[in-house]
Design a protein around this motif. Structure first.
Motif, PDB file in Angstrom:
ATOM      1  N   ILE A 219       0.834  -1.200   0.000  1.00 20.16           N
ATOM      2  CA  ILE A 219       0.000   0.000   0.000  1.00 20.16           C
ATOM      3  C   ILE A 219       0.868   1.248   0.000  1.00 20.16           C
ATOM      4  CG2 ILE A 219      -1.707   1.334   1.282  1.00 20.16           C
ATOM      5  CD1 ILE A 219      -2.858  -1.306   2.300  1.00 20.16           C
ATOM      6  N   VAL A 220       1.890   1.273   0.845  1.00 19.99           N
ATOM      7  CA  VAL A 220       2.794   2.427   0.883  1.00 19.99           C
ATOM      8  C   VAL A 220       3.425   2.644  -0.489  1.00 19.99           C
ATOM      9  CG1 VAL A 220       4.925   3.343   1.864  1.00 19.99           C
ATOM     10  CG2 VAL A 220       3.258   2.221   3.360  1.00 19.99           C
ATOM     11  N   GLN A 221       3.915   1.580  -1.089  1.00 24.45           N
ATOM     12  CA  GLN A 221       4.584   1.703  -2.387  1.00 24.45           C
ATOM     13  C   GLN A 221       3.621   2.186  -3.472  1.00 24.45           C
ATOM     14  OE1 GLN A 221       7.897  -0.866  -3.358  1.00 24.45           O
ATOM     15  NE2 GLN A 221       6.745  -1.655  -5.107  1.00 24.45           N
ATOM     16  N   SER A 222       2.364   1.772  -3.382  1.00 24.87           N
ATOM     17  CA  SER A 222       1.392   2.167  -4.407  1.00 24.87           C
ATOM     18  C   SER A 222       0.989   3.626  -4.311  1.00 24.87           C
ATOM     19  CB  SER A 222       0.137   1.292  -4.295  1.00 24.87           C
ATOM     20  OG  SER A 222      -0.622   1.619  -3.136  1.00 24.87           O
ATOM     21  N   ARG A 223       1.265   4.268  -3.172  1.00 22.81           N
ATOM     22  CA  ARG A 223       0.820   5.653  -2.957  1.00 22.81           C
ATOM     23  C   ARG A 223       1.984   6.623  -2.841  1.00 22.81           C
ATOM     24  NH1 ARG A 223      -3.269   3.093  -3.737  1.00 22.81           N
ATOM     25  NH2 ARG A 223      -5.334   3.517  -2.850  1.00 22.81           N
ATOM     26  N   LEU A 224       3.171   6.256  -3.286  1.00 26.12           N
ATOM     27  CA  LEU A 224       4.321   7.145  -3.159  1.00 26.12           C
ATOM     28  C   LEU A 224       4.084   8.457  -3.886  1.00 26.12           C
ATOM     29  CD1 LEU A 224       7.350   4.720  -3.620  1.00 26.12           C
ATOM     30  CD2 LEU A 224       6.521   5.751  -1.501  1.00 26.12           C
ATOM     31  N   SER A 225       4.456   9.553  -3.231  1.00 32.66           N
ATOM     32  CA  SER A 225       4.351  10.874  -3.837  1.00 32.66           C
ATOM     33  C   SER A 225       5.352  11.022  -4.977  1.00 32.66           C
ATOM     34  CB  SER A 225       4.619  11.948  -2.772  1.00 32.66           C
ATOM     35  OG  SER A 225       4.889  13.190  -3.354  1.00 32.66           O
ATOM     36  N   ALA A 226       5.025  11.916  -5.885  1.00 28.21           N
ATOM     37  CA  ALA A 226       5.926  12.172  -7.023  1.00 28.21           C
ATOM     38  C   ALA A 226       7.249  12.768  -6.565  1.00 28.21           C
ATOM     39  CB  ALA A 226       5.249  13.120  -8.013  1.00 28.21           C
ATOM     40  N   ARG A 227       7.293  13.326  -5.356  1.00 29.66           N
ATOM     41  CA  ARG A 227       8.554  13.941  -4.928  1.00 29.66           C
ATOM     42  C   ARG A 227       9.561  12.923  -4.386  1.00 29.66           C
ATOM     43  NH1 ARG A 227       8.140  17.605   0.539  1.00 29.66           N
ATOM     44  NH2 ARG A 227       5.939  17.273   1.003  1.00 29.66           N
ATOM     45  N   ASN A 228       9.154  11.666  -4.235  1.00 23.03           N
ATOM     46  CA  ASN A 228      10.136  10.613  -3.956  1.00 23.03           C
ATOM     47  C   ASN A 228       9.867   9.418  -4.877  1.00 23.03           C
ATOM     48  OD1 ASN A 228       8.657  10.472  -0.661  1.00 23.03           O
ATOM     49  ND2 ASN A 228       7.801   9.599  -2.518  1.00 23.03           N
ATOM     50  N   PRO A 229      10.174   9.604  -6.192  1.00 19.88           N
ATOM     51  CA  PRO A 229       9.884   8.557  -7.182  1.00 19.88           C
ATOM     52  C   PRO A 229      10.672   7.280  -6.911  1.00 19.88           C
ATOM     53  CG  PRO A 229      11.310  10.240  -8.115  1.00 19.88           C
ATOM     54  CD  PRO A 229      10.863  10.763  -6.790  1.00 19.88           C
ATOM     55  N   ARG A 230      10.029   6.167  -7.184  1.00 19.23           N
ATOM     56  CA  ARG A 230      10.652   4.855  -6.993  1.00 19.23           C
ATOM     57  C   ARG A 230      11.285   4.385  -8.302  1.00 19.23           C
ATOM     58  NH1 ARG A 230       8.812  -0.434  -7.870  1.00 19.23           N
ATOM     59  NH2 ARG A 230       6.783   0.410  -8.504  1.00 19.23           N
ATOM     60  N   PRO A 231      12.524   3.955  -8.232  1.00 20.45           N
ATOM     61  CA  PRO A 231      13.129   3.385  -9.447  1.00 20.45           C
ATOM     62  C   PRO A 231      12.432   2.082  -9.820  1.00 20.45           C
ATOM     63  CG  PRO A 231      14.568   3.073  -7.548  1.00 20.45           C
ATOM     64  CD  PRO A 231      13.461   3.981  -7.102  1.00 20.45           C
ATOM     65  N   VAL A 238      12.010  -0.829   4.799  1.00 17.97           N
ATOM     66  CA  VAL A 238      11.570  -0.696   6.175  1.00 17.97           C
ATOM     67  C   VAL A 238      12.512   0.241   6.928  1.00 17.97           C
ATOM     68  CG1 VAL A 238      11.183  -1.905   8.363  1.00 17.97           C
ATOM     69  CG2 VAL A 238      10.496  -2.973   6.205  1.00 17.97           C
ATOM     70  N   GLY A 239      11.933   1.225   7.628  1.00 15.41           N
ATOM     71  CA  GLY A 239      12.727   2.198   8.364  1.00 15.41           C
ATOM     72  C   GLY A 239      13.025   3.460   7.590  1.00 15.41           C
ATOM     73  N   GLU A 240      12.766   3.443   6.283  1.00 16.31           N
ATOM     74  CA  GLU A 240      12.955   4.643   5.461  1.00 16.31           C
ATOM     75  C   GLU A 240      11.637   5.415   5.432  1.00 16.31           C
ATOM     76  OE1 GLU A 240      14.746   7.082   4.502  1.00 16.31           O
ATOM     77  OE2 GLU A 240      16.068   5.920   3.184  1.00 16.31           O
ATOM     78  N   SER A 241      11.731   6.737   5.302  1.00 16.44           N
ATOM     79  CA  SER A 241      10.535   7.579   5.265  1.00 16.44           C
ATOM     80  C   SER A 241      10.265   8.063   3.852  1.00 16.44           C
ATOM     81  CB  SER A 241      10.692   8.787   6.194  1.00 16.44           C
ATOM     82  OG  SER A 241      10.703   8.382   7.546  1.00 16.44           O
ATOM     83  N   TYR A 242       8.990   8.057   3.482  1.00 13.39           N
ATOM     84  CA  TYR A 242       8.551   8.498   2.159  1.00 13.39           C
ATOM     85  C   TYR A 242       7.300   9.370   2.323  1.00 13.39           C
ATOM     86  CZ  TYR A 242      11.233   4.296   0.875  1.00 13.39           C
ATOM     87  OH  TYR A 242      12.208   3.336   0.755  1.00 13.39           O
ATOM     88  N   PHE A 243       7.162  10.325   1.442  1.00 16.04           N
ATOM     89  CA  PHE A 243       5.902  11.064   1.390  1.00 16.04           C
ATOM     90  C   PHE A 243       4.912  10.252   0.558  1.00 16.04           C
ATOM     91  CE2 PHE A 243       8.719  14.541   2.604  1.00 16.04           C
ATOM     92  CZ  PHE A 243       7.954  15.156   3.571  1.00 16.04           C
ATOM     93  N   VAL A 244       3.731  10.068   1.129  1.00 14.06           N
ATOM     94  CA  VAL A 244       2.707   9.195   0.553  1.00 14.06           C
ATOM     95  C   VAL A 244       1.436  10.009   0.350  1.00 14.06           C
ATOM     96  CG1 VAL A 244       1.251   7.196   1.058  1.00 14.06           C
ATOM     97  CG2 VAL A 244       3.690   7.126   1.611  1.00 14.06           C
TER      98      VAL A 244
END
Length: 668
Positions: A219-231, A238-244
């Motif tokens: 769920i977290v990965q599916s909602r990642l904000s554009a300001r922290n794009p996933r390669p 786990v333990g890393e922070s992302y804007f969602v």
């Protein structure tokens, strides 16, 4: 007096290291919150002869709740007055009004699980306005620590740094943030979340290589904000922070005015809510407060404050275009926020944030739902984003089925005492309920388990969607969205796996002071005479809870039994839908026939703001609510139990199981 909408930027330094970086040195008082009330009082009044370094060898107070840092009624203010109320609710009543602010501790120290309970950001502002800049504790609850970080208070669990400060050393800020990830560290460096936003930081979080993910990570990965794009070849770590990006944001009248002030101050008077149709405003916590407040010496002032919070919230909701769920024509609220969100809004795969720690209730439908503070909700109103530190996930594998007369509340109280759950093992983690035993739990029972995940120190809890979930969603009517089914991958990683045999669970009770004081009811040997019984709140006011109360009260009626004289018994529904459900089944008449008062929807007694609160320290209440921290529901002692036990206790006039009272078990 400054309102939070006019607040200045939090202090950015307590020293300098000559290179422009922030440093911290001891230049004020240190308060060591010990278990010994006399030692604590002696520090505050100046009569103590022992310094902080010596006091650190004494047992420190654990599990200081936000109810103790700032009692619920003090949250009717949201300005510098909060500093006068700091620690007013602390167990032992050691701290009087204005005492902490007069002492002005630069550093405050305590033990495990600092800041458990409510998500109220008022607690960290109370400390801030009392002079606190650095908080040391053996461990921290997630929401409290995030609120501290958002407003510029430094938190630390490394007591070697405290020793160094007490020895006169000046330390770089990075010494206190070395266990934080890059984004958390940047927010601290910028003095809080709004300062971080203004700085326009371009920090890019790190990712793992592609790997099997559990449902929460998905769920977290599916909602990642554009300001922290996933390669393309990466997975969240786990333990890393992302804007969602959130799907649903909600707040209630306790917090909306504070957050609205922040929103206007930070983003301007012309700022608008992003996608206001996905924002909800609930007037549920204080809708019955006047009936309690009018009996207090400063009742008129408190009632005026409550009325002001409600007006401010309704004005902001109207201007913003969000959904307002307000008072009911028949009294109380239309719904408690958590009940309404589960009944009508939450979907599988949603990211839901709310200004209440029990936002996790929506995990019952497979949503990733968790509580946040005022700063976070104000920021999310503007951009829909919330910072999520990817949590470890504890898989709770439910096996078998519950015995007759045992329910989800007993399951949760059992888990609170489980060796893999108790202590600090769950802090910041998610409870993922799985296993064949899940199929035997209806949606309301799942909501109870998810609701109380925060009492276990967890971030939230959820069930992966199944037939039970979709049957619930289907009741919303044709065309209602069923969300996105998210299930864990084969080979996903978990922080721990707990197998729980449901058939071995028995009726439980949490002794006064903390939900984690849970024991089998049969082990309570002394007779506990009760003054009040309360079946309600978001935990105990659902439709199936009404079925459980009714199953016991029907047995009492059939045997000519009623609530005894001298005992006040209340059943409070969680929403208008539940009220209609109870009326259709004749429960309202049944409750009245056995001497139980039925109350309209409201958080009520659970938040010390409605009928059912204790009035004296010697009063005893048995309640179906979710927490019993000191002062949470008045000055008396509160035992937590299931709806079955609550109803049986109401008839017996003492803490009792159904089998104790009637010689048999019942099943809703």
């Amino acid at each position: 007096m400054r309102q939070l909408s006019e607040q200045s930027e939090p202090g950015r330094a307590t020293g300098t290291d000559g290179g422009g970086g922030r440093t911290i040195r001891l230049r004020g008082n240190v308060l060591v919150v010990t278990d010994d009330a006399d030692l604590l009082a002696a520090q505050l009044d100046g009569s103590g002869t022992r310094g902080p370094a010596e006091l650190l060898h004494e047992p420190l107070m654990n599990n200081i709740s936000t109810d103790e840092i700032i009692p619920g009624w003090c949250c009717y203010w949201y300005d510098e007055k909060l500093g006068d109320y700091a620690y007013l609710g602390l167990r032992g009543k050691t701290v009087g009004e204005g005492a902490l602010k007069a002492f002005a501790p630069q550093i405050i120290v305590s033990g495990e699980a600092k800041g458990c309970g409510s998500s109220r950001e008022h607690a960290v502002y109370a400390e801030k306005y009392a002079g606190v800049e650095v908080v040391f504790a053996r461990s921290f609850e997630r929401i409290y620590e995030q609120n501290c970080r958002n407003v510029g208070i430094v938190t630390c669990d490394d007591f070697t740094l405290l020793d160094a400060l007490l020895a006169g050393e000046e330390l770089p800020l990075e010494a206190f943030t070395r266990r934080a990830n890059d984004i958390e560290r940047a927010i601290i460096d910028c003095g809080g979340l709004f300062g971080f936003n203004r700085a326009g930081s371009a920090i890019r979080p790190r990712f793992d290589a592609v790997r099997p993910l559990n449902a929460v990570e998905k769920i977290v990965q599916s909602r990642l904000s554009a300001r922290n794009p996933r390669p393309e070849d990466g997975s969240v770590r786990v333990g890393e922070s992302y804007f969602v990006e959130t799907d649903v944001r909600f707040s209630h009248e306790y917090v909306t005015p504070m957050a609205a002030g922040m929103f206007t101050q930070q983003f301007g008077t012309d700022a608008t809510l992003a996608r206001p149709e996905t924002c909800w405003f609930f007037q549920d916590h204080l809708s019955l407060a006047s009936s309690v407040l009018e009996r207090r010496p400063n009742g008129p002032e408190l009632i005026a404050r409550v009325d002001g919070l409600g007006r401010r919230q309704q004005e902001f909701a109207a201007l913003s275009g969000g959904n307002f769920v307000g008072p009911a024509e028949t009294g109380g609220s239309r719904a408690i926020c958590h009940n309404h969100i589960v009944e009508h809004v939450a979907r599988p795969g949603d990211v839901i944030i709310g200004t209440d720690s029990h936002t996790c209730t929506a995990g019952a439908v497979g949503a990733f739902a968790f509580g946040v503070g005022a700063t976070d909700i104000a920021n999310a109103w503007y951009n829909r984003e919330i910072l999520v530190k990817v949590p470890g996930v504890i898989q709770v594998n439910l096996l078998g089925g519950l015995r007759q007369g045992v329910c989800a509340k007993d399951v949760m109280l059992t888990l609170l005492a489980h060796p893999e759950i108790q202590g600090s093992r769950t802090l910041g983690k998610v409870l993922l309920f799985t296993g064949p035993g899940s199929a035997g739990l209806n949606l309301d029972e799942r909501a109870t388990l998810c609701n109380m995940a925060v009492e276990a120190g967890g971030m939230t809890a959820l069930f992966e969607p199944d037939e039970v979930t979709y049957a619930h969603l289907a009741r919303r009517g044709p065309g209602a969205s069923t969300g996105t089914a998210v299930r864990s991958d084969e080979g996903a990683t978990y922080a721990a796996v707990v197998d729980l045999e449901l058939g071995g669970i028995e009726p439980m009770v949490a002794l006064p002071g903390d939900p984690r004081n849970s024991v089998p009811l049969a082990t309570v040997r002394e007779e506990v005479t009760v003054d009040k019984v309360y079946g309600g709140s978001c935990t105990g006011g659902k439709a199936y809870d009404m079925d459980m109360y009714a199953s016991v009260f029907a047995l009492a009626r059939d045997r000519g039994l009623k609530v005894p004289a001298g005992v006040q018994a209340y059943i409070q529904v969680g929403s208008e839908d539940v009220m209609a459900y109870a009326a259709d089944r004749g429960y309202l008449d049944l409750f009245g026939e056995v001497g139980v008062t039925v109350l309209p929807p409201s958080c009520g007694a659970c938040i010390n703001a409605g009928p059912g609160v204790s009035e004296r320290p010697d009063e005893v209440t048995v309640s179906a609510q979710n927490r019993n921290f000191p002062g949470r529901s008045g000055p008396g002692r509160v035992y937590l139990a299931s709806p079955y036990v609550v109803a049986a206790t109401a008839i017996a006039g003492r803490l009792a199981s159904v089998e104790d009272v009637f010689g048999t078990r019942v099943q809703a």
